[in-house]
Design a protein around this motif. Structure first.
Motif, PDB file in Angstrom:
ATOM      1  N   ALA A 126     -35.757  72.871  88.286  1.00 15.87           N
ATOM      2  CA  ALA A 126     -36.998  72.788  89.041  1.00 15.87           C
ATOM      3  C   ALA A 126     -38.132  73.480  88.295  1.00 15.87           C
ATOM      4  CB  ALA A 126     -36.828  73.426  90.418  1.00 15.87           C
ATOM      5  N   CYS A 127     -39.230  72.759  88.183  1.00 17.68           N
ATOM      6  CA  CYS A 127     -40.464  73.344  87.655  1.00 17.68           C
ATOM      7  C   CYS A 127     -40.256  74.016  86.319  1.00 17.68           C
ATOM      8  CB  CYS A 127     -41.071  74.330  88.659  1.00 17.68           C
ATOM      9  SG  CYS A 127     -41.356  73.588  90.274  1.00 17.68           S
ATOM     10  N   THR A 128     -39.493  73.373  85.461  1.00 15.06           N
ATOM     11  CA  THR A 128     -39.243  73.948  84.147  1.00 15.06           C
ATOM     12  C   THR A 128     -40.497  73.842  83.294  1.00 15.06           C
ATOM     13  OG1 THR A 128     -36.944  73.256  84.300  1.00 15.06           O
ATOM     14  CG2 THR A 128     -37.792  73.825  82.100  1.00 15.06           C
ATOM     15  N   LEU A 129     -40.865  74.936  82.706  1.00 15.41           N
ATOM     16  CA  LEU A 129     -42.055  74.967  81.854  1.00 15.41           C
ATOM     17  C   LEU A 129     -41.632  74.904  80.400  1.00 15.41           C
ATOM     18  CD1 LEU A 129     -44.141  77.759  83.639  1.00 15.41           C
ATOM     19  CD2 LEU A 129     -44.344  75.281  83.894  1.00 15.41           C
ATOM     20  N   ILE A 130     -42.390  74.174  79.629  1.00 14.92           N
ATOM     21  CA  ILE A 130     -42.126  74.098  78.195  1.00 14.92           C
ATOM     22  C   ILE A 130     -42.485  75.426  77.563  1.00 14.92           C
ATOM     23  CG2 ILE A 130     -42.726  72.913  76.072  1.00 14.92           C
ATOM     24  CD1 ILE A 130     -43.334  70.448  77.717  1.00 14.92           C
ATOM     25  N   ALA A 131     -41.508  76.003  76.855  1.00 15.37           N
ATOM     26  CA  ALA A 131     -41.736  77.319  76.251  1.00 15.37           C
ATOM     27  C   ALA A 131     -42.825  77.233  75.167  1.00 15.37           C
ATOM     28  CB  ALA A 131     -40.438  77.847  75.645  1.00 15.37           C
ATOM     29  N   SER A 132     -43.493  78.341  75.005  1.00 14.04           N
ATOM     30  CA  SER A 132     -44.535  78.410  73.956  1.00 14.04           C
ATOM     31  C   SER A 132     -43.899  78.294  72.585  1.00 14.04           C
ATOM     32  CB  SER A 132     -45.293  79.735  74.046  1.00 14.04           C
ATOM     33  OG  SER A 132     -45.919  79.854  75.319  1.00 14.04           O
ATOM     34  N   MET A 133     -44.484  77.492  71.738  1.00 18.84           N
ATOM     35  CA  MET A 133     -43.973  77.291  70.393  1.00 18.84           C
ATOM     36  C   MET A 133     -44.826  78.081  69.406  1.00 18.84           C
ATOM     37  SD  MET A 133     -41.469  75.338  70.954  1.00 18.84           S
ATOM     38  CE  MET A 133     -41.083  74.948  69.255  1.00 18.84           C
ATOM     39  N   PRO A 134     -44.197  78.558  68.330  1.00 20.77           N
ATOM     40  CA  PRO A 134     -44.996  79.273  67.319  1.00 20.77           C
ATOM     41  C   PRO A 134     -46.018  78.327  66.703  1.00 20.77           C
ATOM     42  CG  PRO A 134     -42.798  78.767  66.505  1.00 20.77           C
ATOM     43  CD  PRO A 134     -42.793  78.447  67.962  1.00 20.77           C
ATOM     44  N   SER A 135     -47.130  78.902  66.366  1.00 17.89           N
ATOM     45  CA  SER A 135     -48.208  78.085  65.806  1.00 17.89           C
ATOM     46  C   SER A 135     -47.797  77.485  64.467  1.00 17.89           C
ATOM     47  CB  SER A 135     -49.461  78.947  65.599  1.00 17.89           C
ATOM     48  OG  SER A 135     -49.166  80.020  64.736  1.00 17.89           O
ATOM     49  N   VAL A 136     -48.195  76.257  64.259  1.00 17.84           N
ATOM     50  CA  VAL A 136     -47.873  75.535  63.041  1.00 17.84           C
ATOM     51  C   VAL A 136     -49.201  75.092  62.421  1.00 17.84           C
ATOM     52  CG1 VAL A 136     -46.694  73.531  62.072  1.00 17.84           C
ATOM     53  CG2 VAL A 136     -45.706  74.720  64.029  1.00 17.84           C
ATOM     54  N   PRO A 137     -49.357  75.287  61.134  1.00 15.93           N
ATOM     55  CA  PRO A 137     -50.630  74.927  60.497  1.00 15.93           C
ATOM     56  C   PRO A 137     -50.787  73.424  60.384  1.00 15.93           C
ATOM     57  CG  PRO A 137     -49.050  75.625  58.843  1.00 15.93           C
ATOM     58  CD  PRO A 137     -48.417  75.878  60.158  1.00 15.93           C
ATOM     59  N   VAL A 138     -51.009  72.827  61.534  1.00 18.86           N
ATOM     60  CA  VAL A 138     -51.263  71.389  61.561  1.00 18.86           C
ATOM     61  C   VAL A 138     -52.551  71.160  62.314  1.00 18.86           C
ATOM     62  CG1 VAL A 138     -48.839  70.745  61.426  1.00 18.86           C
ATOM     63  CG2 VAL A 138     -49.871  71.127  63.658  1.00 18.86           C
ATOM     64  N   SER A 139     -53.097  70.010  62.095  1.00 15.51           N
ATOM     65  CA  SER A 139     -54.375  69.732  62.727  1.00 15.51           C
ATOM     66  C   SER A 139     -54.213  69.254  64.161  1.00 15.51           C
ATOM     67  CB  SER A 139     -55.115  68.664  61.913  1.00 15.51           C
ATOM     68  OG  SER A 139     -54.318  67.482  61.858  1.00 15.51           O
ATOM     69  N   ALA A 140     -53.033  68.697  64.528  1.00 15.33           N
ATOM     70  CA  ALA A 140     -52.812  68.210  65.887  1.00 15.33           C
ATOM     71  C   ALA A 140     -51.316  68.083  66.136  1.00 15.33           C
ATOM     72  CB  ALA A 140     -53.492  66.858  66.088  1.00 15.33           C
ATOM     73  N   ALA A 141     -50.953  67.934  67.359  1.00 16.49           N
ATOM     74  CA  ALA A 141     -49.541  67.752  67.723  1.00 16.49           C
ATOM     75  C   ALA A 141     -49.429  66.645  68.742  1.00 16.49           C
ATOM     76  CB  ALA A 141     -48.957  69.045  68.287  1.00 16.49           C
ATOM     77  N   GLY A 142     -48.326  65.890  68.632  1.00 14.59           N
ATOM     78  CA  GLY A 142     -48.118  64.799  69.578  1.00 14.59           C
ATOM     79  C   GLY A 142     -47.840  65.315  70.986  1.00 14.59           C
ATOM     80  N   VAL A 143     -48.108  64.491  71.966  1.00 18.00           N
ATOM     81  CA  VAL A 143     -47.896  64.841  73.371  1.00 18.00           C
ATOM     82  C   VAL A 143     -47.014  63.774  74.004  1.00 18.00           C
ATOM     83  CG1 VAL A 143     -48.978  65.245  75.600  1.00 18.00           C
ATOM     84  CG2 VAL A 143     -50.123  65.982  73.504  1.00 18.00           C
ATOM     85  N   TRP A 144     -45.997  64.222  74.740  1.00 18.29           N
ATOM     86  CA  TRP A 144     -45.082  63.285  75.411  1.00 18.29           C
ATOM     87  C   TRP A 144     -45.763  62.620  76.600  1.00 18.29           C
ATOM     88  CZ3 TRP A 144     -41.097  61.640  72.997  1.00 18.29           C
ATOM     89  CH2 TRP A 144     -40.313  62.469  72.209  1.00 18.29           C
ATOM     90  N   SER A 145     -45.468  61.355  76.732  1.00 16.54           N
ATOM     91  CA  SER A 145     -45.878  60.681  77.968  1.00 16.54           C
ATOM     92  C   SER A 145     -44.941  61.111  79.103  1.00 16.54           C
ATOM     93  CB  SER A 145     -45.790  59.159  77.781  1.00 16.54           C
ATOM     94  OG  SER A 145     -44.429  58.776  77.627  1.00 16.54           O
ATOM     95  N   SER A 146     -45.263  60.701  80.297  1.00 16.91           N
ATOM     96  CA  SER A 146     -44.369  60.994  81.429  1.00 16.91           C
ATOM     97  C   SER A 146     -43.049  60.250  81.256  1.00 16.91           C
ATOM     98  CB  SER A 146     -45.024  60.572  82.749  1.00 16.91           C
ATOM     99  OG  SER A 146     -46.194  61.301  82.990  1.00 16.91           O
TER     100      SER A 146
END
Length: 450
Positions: free
Chosen positions: A168-188
């Protein structure tokens, strides 16, 4: 103020058709003085009855319901039995018993679909003097819960003990910063696909999948864009499906048993079991029979044990001296015998038990001898004769008890007890007026003769 079960009871202040108002003119009492009359005028308005209610013979404390309605009576009359309940015009069922708490209700569902919420349970106080239940304000209990429907679709499951769910209500853990310009985002997540089977077969559980797409933007090397973290699909066991019916299957036939007899004819049998597989979950049983037989022959005759015949009739009473006539003799006795046979014994069967083929007794021959006697009681009724038809009858006869007092009771040197053989010509004289020596009775409703 009246009390019931040690508690104060407040009388209903309203009146209805059972209120009685009496006029002093109608009192046929001879009482001197106006003071007595004035006292009656003050007291009469208080002569009232309690409210008429629907009275019930049962009150369910768990449900707060009335059962087995008796009818309308005064509340006070109804509540003379503390097991009863009643309803007034508001339709609410009330108990006639002392104040008691109902059992606690089941816990409610979590009041929010996702995140933290509460569940509750309650109880009610029933009985006369409801405010007197112990801790009267303690009628509701509540504990926290976590709503489990943070993602759709929601199974709607609530744990009333811990009220937490790992998923229930699982939150995505914070990830260490990566030197990239952008990151993909999951759809529902997509909806769950159909299970791989509509029921659970033996030995495996069906599964179903759902998927999601990495987008906004898609991953690339130049410019460096990090792909979405995690899997793009999830699978789930379909544990809630019914088990698939398993029809029964026969196992192998067993060898025929050995012949169970050592003579004559026997029956051998062969068995099979419905266990390959056994029927489960509403599957069909095995068709056909689980037993088959075969006749076996021994070619040997079984022993036949002997059985006794009935005893023959007693032979004529005879003198032990050949040629001597003892008929009607009161001093010379004789003897007589009867026989039986051991029948049907064969093929080494057992002979009849006992060693007596004949019986003998000493006797006096009284055949056709004139003898005085006296009338006694009735013999038993004979059987109906014939055993069918409208003419069937039964009879009984009055006994003429012959006087044998002139005979010695024993015979011979062994002093054996004598019997009287044959039918004498008995003479008991005439019967008293109105009495009969024999009676006949029709056997009514006898079946018709074939």
């Amino acid at each position: 103020m009246q009390t019931l079960y040690g508690l104060p009871v407040t009388k209903h202040t309203h009146t209805h058709t059972h209120t009685h108002t009496l006029h002093p003119v109608r009192l046929h009492l001879r009482m001197p003085g106006r003071s007595v009359l004035l006292l009656l005028l003050l007291l009469l308005p208080s002569v009232r009855r309690s409210e008429s209610v629907r009275c019930f013979a049962q009150f369910n404390l768990s449900l707060g319901q009335c059962d087995e309605e008796l009818g309308e009576v005064d509340e006070e009359d109804c509540c003379q039995n503390p097991k009863y309940g009643y309803q007034t015009t508001d339709g609410v069922c009330r108990s006639c018993g002392p104040p008691l708490w109902s059992p606690w209700s089941p816990w409610s569902q979590c009041n929010v679909p996702c995140g933290e919420g509460v569940i509750q349970r309650n109880r009610k106080c029933f009985g006369i003097g409801v405010s007197e239940c112990e801790k009267p304000k303690h009628n509701v209990e509540m504990i926290p819960c976590n709503g489990s429907c943070c993602q759709s679709p929601c199974p709607g499951n609530t744990d009333t003990h811990t009220h937490t769910h790992a998923h229930a209500c699982t939150l995505i853990a914070s990830m260490p910063s990566v030197p990239v310009s952008a990151a993909g985002v999951w759809s529902s997540w997509s909806s769950w696909a159909q299970c791989s089977s509509s029921c659970i077969p033996e030995g495996r559980v069906p599964i179903r999948y759902r998927r999601r797409i990495c987008s906004n933007p898609a991953s690339s090397a130049d410019p460096p864009i990090l792909g979405c973290l995690g899997d793009d699909s999830e699978k789930q066991n379909c544990n809630n499906l019914p088990h698939c019916p398993v029809d029964g299957g026969w196992g192998s036939w067993s060898p025929f048993s050995s012949c169970p007899v050592t003579c004559g004819v026997g029956l051998q049998e062969s068995l099979r079991r419905c266990d390959s597989p056994a029927p489960k979950h509403g599957g069909w049983p095995c068709p056909g029979e689980g037993r088959r037989t075969s006749i076996c022959l021994t070619n040997t005759h079984c022993p036949v044990d002997g059985v006794w015949s009935d005893w023959s009739q007693w032979e004529k009473c005879k003198s032990p001296f050949p040629g001597r006539d003892i008929q009607c003799s009161k001093t010379a006795g004789g003897s007589q015998i009867r026989e039986r046979r051991c029948l049907h014994q064969a093929h080494n069967g057992s002979i009849c038990s006992g060693d007596s083929l004949t019986q003998a007794r000493v006797c006096y021959d009284v055949t056709d001898c004139y003898m005085k006697g006296t009338w006694g009681g009735w013999d038993s009724w004979t059987l109906c004769s014939p055993p069918c038809g409208l003419q069937s009858k039964r009879v009984r006869k009055r006994r003429c008890e012959v006087d044998y007092s002139d005979y010695e009771p024993t015979i011979g040197r062994k002093k054996e007890l004598a019997t009287f053989s044959g039918s004498p010509l008995d003479d008991c004289g005439s019967l008293p007026d109105g009495e009969q020596s024999a009676q006949r009775q029709s056997c009514a409703n006898a079946p018709a003769c074939a």
